[in-house]
Write a protein that holds these residues in place. Structure first.
Motif, short mmCIF file in Angstrom:
data_model
loop_
_atom_site.label_atom_id
_atom_site.label_comp_id
_atom_site.label_asym_id
_atom_site.label_seq_id
_atom_site.Cartn_x
_atom_site.Cartn_y
_atom_site.Cartn_z
N ILE A 1 0.98 -1.23 0.13
CA ILE A 1 -0.15 0.15 -0.24
C ILE A 1 1.05 1.16 -0.17
CG2 ILE A 1 -1.90 1.30 1.19
CD1 ILE A 1 -2.85 -1.26 2.06
N PHE A 2 0.87 1.85 -1.10
CA PHE A 2 1.94 3.07 -1.21
C PHE A 2 1.05 4.36 -1.03
CE2 PHE A 2 4.16 6.84 -3.01
CZ PHE A 2 5.47 6.35 -2.76
N ILE A 3 1.64 4.82 0.16
CA ILE A 3 0.83 5.94 0.90
C ILE A 3 1.69 7.23 0.23
CG2 ILE A 3 0.13 7.30 2.93
CD1 ILE A 3 -0.19 4.62 4.12
N PHE A 4 0.96 8.07 -0.58
CA PHE A 4 1.73 9.34 -0.94
C PHE A 4 2.22 10.23 -0.01
CE2 PHE A 4 -0.11 7.67 -4.67
CZ PHE A 4 0.83 7.83 -5.64
N TYR A 5 1.47 10.32 1.04
CA TYR A 5 1.70 11.67 2.21
C TYR A 5 1.52 11.06 3.48
CZ TYR A 5 2.03 15.08 -1.61
OH TYR A 5 2.09 15.75 -2.75
N ASP A 6 2.46 11.02 4.46
CA ASP A 6 2.50 11.13 5.90
C ASP A 6 1.26 12.09 6.04
OD1 ASP A 6 2.94 10.09 8.42
OD2 ASP A 6 4.73 11.05 8.57
N ASP A 7 0.86 11.65 7.32
CA ASP A 7 -0.11 12.75 8.06
C ASP A 7 0.50 13.77 8.28
OD1 ASP A 7 1.18 11.47 10.09
OD2 ASP A 7 -0.47 10.63 11.34
N LEU A 8 -0.48 15.00 8.33
CA LEU A 8 0.22 16.31 8.72
C LEU A 8 1.10 16.85 7.94
CD1 LEU A 8 0.83 16.10 12.70
CD2 LEU A 8 -1.43 16.64 11.44
N ILE A 9 1.61 16.20 6.51
CA ILE A 9 2.14 16.93 5.60
C ILE A 9 1.50 18.01 5.00
CG2 ILE A 9 3.11 16.57 3.17
CD1 ILE A 9 4.95 15.66 5.11
N ASP A 10 2.22 19.30 4.77
CA ASP A 10 1.27 20.58 4.43
C ASP A 10 0.16 21.03 5.15
OD1 ASP A 10 1.41 22.55 2.51
OD2 ASP A 10 0.54 21.27 1.08
N ILE B 1 -1.75 -1.24 -4.02
CA ILE B 1 -2.79 -0.28 -3.76
C ILE B 1 -2.13 1.17 -3.72
CG2 ILE B 1 -4.80 0.23 -1.98
CD1 ILE B 1 -4.93 -2.82 -1.74
N TRP B 2 -2.82 2.33 -4.26
CA TRP B 2 -2.44 3.54 -3.86
C TRP B 2 -3.05 3.89 -2.80
CZ3 TRP B 2 1.51 4.22 -6.88
CH2 TRP B 2 1.62 3.57 -8.20
N CYS B 3 -2.50 4.75 -1.95
CA CYS B 3 -3.37 5.67 -0.62
C CYS B 3 -2.91 7.08 -0.88
CB CYS B 3 -2.86 4.96 0.57
SG CYS B 3 -3.82 5.78 1.87
N VAL B 4 -3.73 8.00 -0.83
CA VAL B 4 -3.35 9.44 -1.07
C VAL B 4 -2.68 9.96 0.49
CG1 VAL B 4 -4.56 11.63 -1.37
CG2 VAL B 4 -5.24 9.68 -2.74
N ASN B 5 -3.39 9.60 1.33
CA ASN B 5 -2.78 10.10 2.39
C ASN B 5 -2.91 9.30 3.69
OD1 ASN B 5 -2.76 11.95 5.34
ND2 ASN B 5 -1.84 13.44 3.77
N GLU B 6 -1.87 9.38 4.53
CA GLU B 6 -2.16 8.26 5.70
C GLU B 6 -3.43 8.65 6.49
OE1 GLU B 6 0.76 6.11 9.25
OE2 GLU B 6 0.95 8.39 8.82
N SER B 7 -3.54 9.67 6.99
CA SER B 7 -4.49 10.29 7.63
C SER B 7 -5.22 11.53 7.13
CB SER B 7 -4.08 10.36 9.24
OG SER B 7 -3.70 8.91 9.50
N ALA B 8 -6.09 11.37 6.46
CA ALA B 8 -6.37 12.48 5.69
C ALA B 8 -7.37 13.63 6.36
CB ALA B 8 -7.10 12.07 4.26
N ASN B 9 -7.88 13.16 7.52
CA ASN B 9 -8.69 13.86 8.38
C ASN B 9 -7.97 14.39 9.54
OD1 ASN B 9 -8.83 11.34 9.05
ND2 ASN B 9 -11.06 11.64 9.63
N LYS B 10 -6.80 14.22 9.69
CA LYS B 10 -6.23 14.44 11.08
C LYS B 10 -5.54 15.93 11.00
CE LYS B 10 -2.45 12.68 13.83
NZ LYS B 10 -1.30 11.62 13.92
#
Length: 859
Positions: free
Chosen positions: A554-563, A602-611
């Motif tokens: 599962i390739f996650i493009f961004y860690d949580d809290l990036i940007d 599997i693509w994943c946009v962000n690890e925790s996109a609502n954090k």
């Protein structure tokens, strides 16, 4: 991008090589018998002690497969330019000791330091005895000089029936610290067939070269030490003598018997200790022909720059001519006599060059040709649905308008299980690759293998900055523990990990604070620059190792809290037209282009996109998903990581409902699931199941608190029995947030492997749903497909039985699993009268047990 002049490509007329069934392959081993004979050449007398273990393991492998009588030649101590008498004796003890233990004919063994002429004559005679019905498979586990001397003394017309198998660029004659008189480019033109498989050091060498192994590196091989089979402790002792657990050359023996290029300690154990032999998994799904292994190199020369980005760190480079061609006949073991392939041509063409690639098979141009430019990196030209027969000539032609080094790395044939008239027969998604992980078209609540069975993912999460572990090299790549950690989970049954591509602490990620620019894949970590191809190519190498070993990424493009944090913003906001920032688009495009050929992805946009992200980010996440869809023609599933509603950092109004009906998303990674006991975990994921209403699938990606042992196992099953896939966070070293896998017991991983294998054997899984109302006896939770009469029952406190309520009368098959130790038992054709039914657990099973119940035909 510079302007390109139009290049006219004159089609070259190639003579098609019409060959008989002499060159078609479905073997040579079919699970019972071996067609042909075996020869083996090894060094072991200088430079590397790995042959002290590899030679006896190879001999043990042939013996356990029942083909020791097929070995007609074995030479050893074959380095002629340098030697160490003590090494000679030690290697001889390994070879002859194994030969005696496994019952080989001693007359076929030759020490090149004592009887070089005898070894050469034996090779000559073995080649001369070859024919279409009796080919010779020659494993080259040492340098080329001795094999070449024997081959050149043999009859030229007999060499076409010889298959030379290699895996090591060092043995092939390309070693910076050693000078060989001959290399494989001297052998290939002799007329033999050259078969180059993947480097076997990746999985069969569990410690670094050049220094004694640490204690933990020996753990994958303890089964040899502890076996009651007296021959296996001998193999262990020979490995210990070498000071390192490395039997990498024996991977070629494994390949010859199985067609599998991914030998590992667990696979060897299945055969060497347990004697479990099955028919090879043929035809091979991917056949890579290195450019330097093509029979004819016209205006190309081998380039040896130790380039990490190239396969085997070798390529071929166009000389000072404006055009060139490489050609070879397709003759590979464990391939179909006629099949269709998607063909990848890997190439490099600088920006200031204008070049064109053309693929020909069997004398016919395939595809439309490729006008190519890759900058300073490497690219892939893929031609789909190419028919290729055994013996067909494969050619790649390059034309360029300037005399600069256009390079070719390899041609890879990706097998398509389809006939010419039915290109998509049996595939669930004709756009996806055969065997690729896809969202089930009939039930998006589950995943499946395209054209195959159900997928059940069970693995480990929370690697954070694994991709950036270790010392940063000048080119941006890493010398870290990535491969060591990957090797540690191989053979445990784990089939999923997640990796994060952007963790830069300067922009809010969990990467390591560092002066070397840790945490993003841009050149010099400057996010305003270009993508560093060395970095992402190394990612591709690691993910290839995972993919080929049956482990999904599962390739996650961004860690949580990036940007997101005010003082750590990149400001890659959408523009007024809702389009991605150009640098963000550059990042997404580079990763998708490189990694999309992987089947277990599997693509994943962000690890925790609502954090802590504001709701305005939802539009950005959706636009990234859209860009992935635009770039990925294979339609790999796309995920979004979301923290649970109980997480205090969750952004208000950011629930799963914002993505539920968006066709760009297929999966929710459920983060920060707070459950003290397994029953709470089960209830949480029943809530996810009910909320999804079959529109997407859900994975437990991170549970709190982090648990181990029995608690982790129970929570894994609790989520799975509620229709969720499972990943568990491993403990981390807080200094650098890399998996603390060196200290995590292997039993933790195996428990997840038991879970994955059990559910992937449940044929009806993608039609099942949680039905706890059907529990009976000591069953706690149930998954069911009532229409087909299929059920999974589970309990962590089953002292006596498991059962199903209101079962229809009929005949059933029962498949039991002891969840703690992986023990499995099957009961076929069990009669059921109907109604509420229980079955007693098999003797010796613990209280954590699962049962797959499936109705079968009565006839």
């Amino acid at each position: 991008m510079t302007n390109r002049a139009t290049i006219t490509c004159a089609t070259l007329a190639l003579l098609r090589l019409f060959l008989t069934n002499a060159y078609s392959h479905s073997g040579p081993f079919d699970g019972a018998s071996f067609k042909g004979r075996i020869a083996y050449s090894a060094d072991g007398n200088f430079n590397d002690k790995d042959d002290w273990a590899s030679s006896p393991v190879a001999l043990a492998t042939f013996a356990r497969f029942g083909v020791r009588h097929k070995l007609v030649h074995f030479d050893y101590n074959s380095i002629l330019t340098d030697t160490d008498p003590n090494w000679e004796k030690t290697h001889e003890a390994s070879v002859l000791g194994a030969a005696k233990r496994y019952g080989y004919d001693p007359s076929v063994f030759y020490d090149c330091q004592k009887d070089l002429e005898g070894a050469i004559g034996s090779i000559r005679d073995a080649v001369n005895a070859s024919s279409a019905d009796n080919p010779l498979y020659f494993i080259l586990a040492g340098p080329m000089q001795v094999p070449l001397l024997g081959i050149l003394k043999a009859k030229p017309e007999k060499r076409v029936f010889v298959y030379c198998i290699s895996h090591s660029r060092w043995n092939d004659g390309y070693a910076r610290n050693f000078t060989f008189k001959k290399n494989k480019r001297d052998v290939i033109p002799s007329g033999v067939n050259w078969v180059q498989i993947a480097d076997q050091n990746r999985l069969l060498s569990t410690s670094p070269y050049g220094r004694p192994a640490k204690p933990e590196a020996w753990a994958p091989w303890h089964w040899m030490r502890d076996s009651t089979d007296s021959n296996l402790p001998f193999l262990w002792e020979r490995m210990r003598v070498s000071t390192r657990p490395d039997c990498s050359d024996a991977g070629m023996a494994w390949f010859l018997m199985t067609g599998d290029e991914q030998a590992d300690p667990a696979k060897l154990r299945e055969v060497l200790e347990y004697g479990r032999i099955s028919a090879p998994n043929a035809p091979r799904q991917a056949v890579r022909i290195e450019a330097e292994n093509f029979r004819s190199l016209e205006n190309f020369v081998v380039e040896e720059r130790n380039d990490r980005r190239t396969s085997h760190r070798l390529s071929v480079s166009l000389t000072d001519h404006s055009s060139g061609r490489i050609r070879t006949a397709f003759r590979e073991p464990y391939t179909a006599s006629e099949a269709r392939y998607d063909v990848d041509v890997r190439y490099s063409c600088p920006r200031n060059a204008q070049c064109r690639l053309t693929l020909q098979t069997g004398g016919i141009v395939r595809g439309e040709g490729k006008r190519a430019s890759t900058g300073e990196g490497w690219g892939t030209y893929t031609i789909h649905d190419v028919p290729i027969r055994a013996g067909d000539e494969i050619a790649v032609e390059v034309q360029a308008d300037v005399t600069i080094p256009i390079k070719l790395d390899y041609v890879q044939l990706n097998y398509e299980d389809r006939s010419p008239s039915e290109a998509t027969r049996g595939l669930d998604d004709p756009d996806a690759l055969p065997g690729q992980i896809i969202t089930d078209p009939e039930n998006p609540a589950w995943l499946r293998y395209n054209g195959g069975g159900p997928v059940f993912l069970a693995g480990i999460g929370e690697p954070e900055n694994l991709l950036y572990d270790g010392k940063r090299n000048p080119d941006g790549s890493r010398d870290g523990k990535q491969l060591k950690l990957i090797r540690r989970i191989l053979g445990t049954g784990i089939n999923c990990v997640y990796l994060i591509g952007f963790v830069d602490v300067r922009y809010g990620g969990d990467g390591t604070p560092s002066k070397d620019g840790t945490g993003n894949p841009f050149v010099n970590s400057d996010i305003e620059g270009d993508i560093d191809q060395d970095i992402v190519t190394q990612w591709d190498h690691w993910i290839t190792t995972l993919d080929e070993s049956g482990i999904a990424t599962i390739f996650i493009f961004y860690d949580d809290l990036i940007d997101v944090l005010a003082d750590k913003r990149m400001h890659w906001d959408l523009d007024a037209n809702g389009e991605l920032h150009p640098q963000e688009k550059k990042y997404i495009d580079a990763v998708v282009t490189l990694l999309k050929p992987h089947r277990r992805l599997i693509w994943c946009v962000n690890e925790s996109a609502n954090k802590d992200y504001s709701v305005e980010y939802v539009a950005r996440w959706k636009r990234i998903a859209q860009r992935i869809r635009e770039m990925d023609e294979y339609r790999h599933p796309i995920s979004i990581g979301l923290v649970t509603h109980t997480d205090p950092n969750r952004t208000p109004n950011s629930s799963e409902s914002r993505y539920a009906d968006d066709s760009r998303f297929d999966q929710i990674l459920a983060q920060h699931i707070q459950a003290e006991i397994a029953d709470q975990m089960h209830d949480v994921f029943l809530g996810y199941w009910n909320e999804s209403q079959g529109r997407y699938n859900v994975m437990l990606a991170q549970g709190w608190p982090i648990v181990h042992g029995q608690d982790a196992r129970k929570k894994s099953w609790a989520a799975a029995m509620a229709g969720a896939y499972v990943m568990h966070a491993m403990p981390t070293r807080q200094k650098n947030r890399v998996w603390h896998m060196e200290r995590t017991p292997i039993t933790e991983f195996r428990s997840l492997g038991f879970l994955a294998r059990f559910f992937e054997s449940v044929t009806e899984l993608t039609r099942m749903s949680p039905k706890d109302t059907l529990r009976w006896g000591q069953t706690k939770w149930v998954l069911a497909d009532e229409a087909d009469g299929a059920y999974v029952a589970y309990s962590y406190e089953a002292s006596e039985n498991l059962g199903i309520r209101n079962l229809a009368a009929g005949t059933y098959r029962l498949q039991w699993l002891d969840c703690a130790n992986g023990r499995s038992e099957v009961e076929n054709r069990v009669s059921v009268r109907g109604g509420d039914t229980t079955w007693p657990k098999p003797s010796g099973f613990g209280s954590e047990a699962a049962l797959y119940v499936r109705r079968v035909n009565d006839d």
